[in-house]
Design a protein around this motif. Structure first.
Motif, PDB file in Angstrom:
ATOM      1  N   VAL A 168      24.480  36.881  67.938  1.00  0.00           N
ATOM      2  CA  VAL A 168      25.203  36.528  69.131  1.00  0.00           C
ATOM      3  C   VAL A 168      25.628  34.952  69.410  1.00  0.00           C
ATOM      4  O   VAL A 168      24.897  34.133  69.040  1.00  0.00           O
ATOM      5  N   ILE A 169      26.831  35.045  69.873  1.00  0.00           N
ATOM      6  CA  ILE A 169      27.115  33.738  70.099  1.00  0.00           C
ATOM      7  C   ILE A 169      27.990  33.790  71.578  1.00  0.00           C
ATOM      8  O   ILE A 169      28.758  34.571  71.797  1.00  0.00           O
ATOM      9  N   GLY A 170      27.574  32.898  72.607  1.00  0.00           N
ATOM     10  CA  GLY A 170      28.160  33.009  73.837  1.00  0.00           C
ATOM     11  C   GLY A 170      28.891  31.821  74.137  1.00  0.00           C
ATOM     12  O   GLY A 170      28.776  30.712  73.712  1.00  0.00           O
ATOM     13  N   VAL A 171      29.871  31.892  75.118  1.00  0.00           N
ATOM     14  CA  VAL A 171      30.688  30.834  75.671  1.00  0.00           C
ATOM     15  C   VAL A 171      30.306  30.886  77.206  1.00  0.00           C
ATOM     16  O   VAL A 171      30.465  31.761  78.112  1.00  0.00           O
ATOM     17  N   ALA A 172      29.651  29.622  77.509  1.00  0.00           N
ATOM     18  CA  ALA A 172      29.361  29.377  78.986  1.00  0.00           C
ATOM     19  C   ALA A 172      30.748  28.860  79.676  1.00  0.00           C
ATOM     20  O   ALA A 172      31.555  28.075  79.123  1.00  0.00           O
ATOM     21  N   PRO A 173      30.933  29.039  80.983  1.00  0.00           N
ATOM     22  CA  PRO A 173      32.011  28.835  81.826  1.00  0.00           C
ATOM     23  C   PRO A 173      31.921  27.355  82.363  1.00  0.00           C
ATOM     24  O   PRO A 173      30.674  26.596  82.262  1.00  0.00           O
ATOM     25  N   VAL A 174      32.741  26.802  82.948  1.00  0.00           N
ATOM     26  CA  VAL A 174      32.824  25.902  84.002  1.00  0.00           C
ATOM     27  C   VAL A 174      32.489  26.501  85.373  1.00  0.00           C
ATOM     28  O   VAL A 174      33.370  27.377  85.813  1.00  0.00           O
ATOM     29  N   GLY A 175      31.307  26.286  86.217  1.00  0.00           N
ATOM     30  CA  GLY A 175      31.029  26.927  87.422  1.00  0.00           C
ATOM     31  C   GLY A 175      29.730  26.843  87.627  1.00  0.00           C
ATOM     32  O   GLY A 175      29.072  26.047  86.760  1.00  0.00           O
TER      33      GLY A 175
ATOM     34  N   PHE B 250      20.304  31.072  77.470  1.00  0.00           N
ATOM     35  CA  PHE B 250      20.277  32.167  76.509  1.00  0.00           C
ATOM     36  C   PHE B 250      19.905  31.644  75.341  1.00  0.00           C
ATOM     37  O   PHE B 250      20.059  30.532  74.763  1.00  0.00           O
ATOM     38  N   ALA B 251      19.027  32.156  74.752  1.00  0.00           N
ATOM     39  CA  ALA B 251      18.310  31.827  73.359  1.00  0.00           C
ATOM     40  C   ALA B 251      18.981  32.382  72.093  1.00  0.00           C
ATOM     41  O   ALA B 251      18.590  32.980  71.282  1.00  0.00           O
ATOM     42  N   CYS B 252      20.391  31.826  72.346  1.00  0.00           N
ATOM     43  CA  CYS B 252      21.469  32.077  71.100  1.00  0.00           C
ATOM     44  C   CYS B 252      22.127  31.208  71.080  1.00  0.00           C
ATOM     45  O   CYS B 252      22.195  30.130  72.068  1.00  0.00           O
ATOM     46  N   ASP B 253      23.041  31.123  70.088  1.00  0.00           N
ATOM     47  CA  ASP B 253      23.902  29.814  69.926  1.00  0.00           C
ATOM     48  C   ASP B 253      25.084  30.074  71.229  1.00  0.00           C
ATOM     49  O   ASP B 253      25.560  31.185  71.299  1.00  0.00           O
TER      50      ASP B 253
ATOM     51  N   LYS C  30      35.187  34.548  67.136  1.00  0.00           N
ATOM     52  CA  LYS C  30      35.159  36.009  66.368  1.00  0.00           C
ATOM     53  C   LYS C  30      36.085  36.222  65.285  1.00  0.00           C
ATOM     54  O   LYS C  30      35.496  36.664  64.216  1.00  0.00           O
ATOM     55  N   ARG C  31      37.168  35.617  65.354  1.00  0.00           N
ATOM     56  CA  ARG C  31      37.986  35.540  64.169  1.00  0.00           C
ATOM     57  C   ARG C  31      37.749  34.923  62.938  1.00  0.00           C
ATOM     58  O   ARG C  31      37.967  34.965  61.903  1.00  0.00           O
ATOM     59  N   SER C  32      36.999  33.758  63.196  1.00  0.00           N
ATOM     60  CA  SER C  32      36.505  32.920  61.996  1.00  0.00           C
ATOM     61  C   SER C  32      35.034  33.237  61.471  1.00  0.00           C
ATOM     62  O   SER C  32      34.747  33.220  60.583  1.00  0.00           O
ATOM     63  N   LYS C  33      34.349  34.198  62.835  1.00  0.00           N
ATOM     64  CA  LYS C  33      32.799  34.847  62.028  1.00  0.00           C
ATOM     65  C   LYS C  33      33.025  36.288  62.591  1.00  0.00           C
ATOM     66  O   LYS C  33      32.435  36.479  63.820  1.00  0.00           O
ATOM     67  N   PRO C  34      33.639  37.225  62.137  1.00  0.00           N
ATOM     68  CA  PRO C  34      33.947  38.473  62.491  1.00  0.00           C
ATOM     69  C   PRO C  34      32.423  39.359  62.619  1.00  0.00           C
ATOM     70  O   PRO C  34      32.505  40.287  63.288  1.00  0.00           O
ATOM     71  N   GLU C  35      31.776  38.780  61.868  1.00  0.00           N
ATOM     72  CA  GLU C  35      30.206  39.474  61.813  1.00  0.00           C
ATOM     73  C   GLU C  35      29.383  39.317  63.240  1.00  0.00           C
ATOM     74  O   GLU C  35      28.520  39.873  63.468  1.00  0.00           O
ATOM     75  N   ALA C  36      29.890  38.006  63.934  1.00  0.00           N
ATOM     76  CA  ALA C  36      29.266  37.668  64.996  1.00  0.00           C
ATOM     77  C   ALA C  36      29.709  38.342  66.215  1.00  0.00           C
ATOM     78  O   ALA C  36      30.543  39.362  66.307  1.00  0.00           O
TER      79      ALA C  36
END
Length: 248
Positions: A45-52, A61-64, A81-87
């Motif tokens: 799992v890789i998450g993207v955090a927002p502004v807010g 979150f205990a993930c990248d 996702k496109r650079s790491k499709p397995e993520a």
């Protein structure tokens, strides 16, 4: 009778969360953590955090996790996702982040059917910056930038994101849930888990919209905010599945 103790998901850190009392963000974080644990995908799992308000989600979150520019979560998630499709990649966004400055990003991620998961928190207000009107603010709802309440003649109508994105061919799974009651929390958990499962299967773009309470910027106590969710928000934003191309 045996006692079952609720334990913290392994996919959450031990750092205390900064959210206001009664806020729904902490509940949703837990549901995401539980879904990741149950699917055994934490290492992917890789998450993207927002502004807010959730800008510090990377602490919880205990993930990248990476922090993106305001509204750009879907674009960043797409690149990952496109650079790491397995993520397994998810973008966590509020209503101002997703439906205002990020509107173009979320629409085109759906158009391209990017195989990402978006968790969209809709509390009908800008939270972190002090309660300005958001694209999802209700008609008549007071905000710092709409002190007399939102007037459609001046500020337009609230945007129903699930209904709008359901018209896009590339969107594959869209569901709106809430976290105001135990029953709704359980349904929200099921939806979030399914969204991640769909990504594992390579189904394409999925989003779960969570109707969440914001006592601080609604100037309400916790009970009043729960009533606002039920009596004001749900009529505008009805709960349910708006698209599910993976349904049996």
């Amino acid at each position: 009778m045996s006692t079952i103790l609720a334990q913290k998901p392994k996919s959450l850190t031990d750092k205390p969360m900064h959210y206001c009392p009664g806020c729904g963000h902490g509940i949703v974080h837990r549901l995401i953590g539980e879904a990741i644990d149950e699917l055994n995908i934490a290492e992917r799992v890789i998450g993207v955090a927002p502004v807010g308000c959730a800008v510090f989600a990377d602490d919880y979150f205990a993930c990248d996790t990476v922090q993106g520019a305001h509204g750009r979560g879907p674009a960043i998630a797409t690149g990952i996702k496109r650079s790491k499709p397995e993520a397994i990649v998810f973008s966590y966004q509020g209503d101002g982040d997703l439906a205002s400055i990020g509107m173009g990003e979320i629409v085109h991620a759906a158009v391209r059917s990017e195989n990402i998961t978006v968790i969209f928190i809709n509390n009908a207000i800008y939270g972190m910056t002090g309660g300005q009107m958001a694209p999802t603010t209700l008609v008549g709802q007071v905000a710092t930038t709409a002190p007399k309440g939102r007037d459609p003649k001046l500020q337009g109508w609230p945007i129903n994101m699930c209904e709008m994105l359901a018209q896009i061919t590339g969107s594959k799974y869209l569901e709106r849930v809430a976290v105001d009651t135990p029953q709704h929390v359980m349904a929200a958990k099921k939806a979030i888990k399914k969204a991640f499962e769909n990504q594992v299967k390579g189904m394409g773009f999925g989003m779960v919209e969570v109707i969440s309470q914001c006592p601080t910027n609604w100037h309400a106590d916790v009970q009043q905010s729960l009533e606002f969710v039920r009596t004001k928000m749900m009529p505008q934003y009805p709960l349910g599945v708006f698209k599910d191309e993976g349904a049996n």
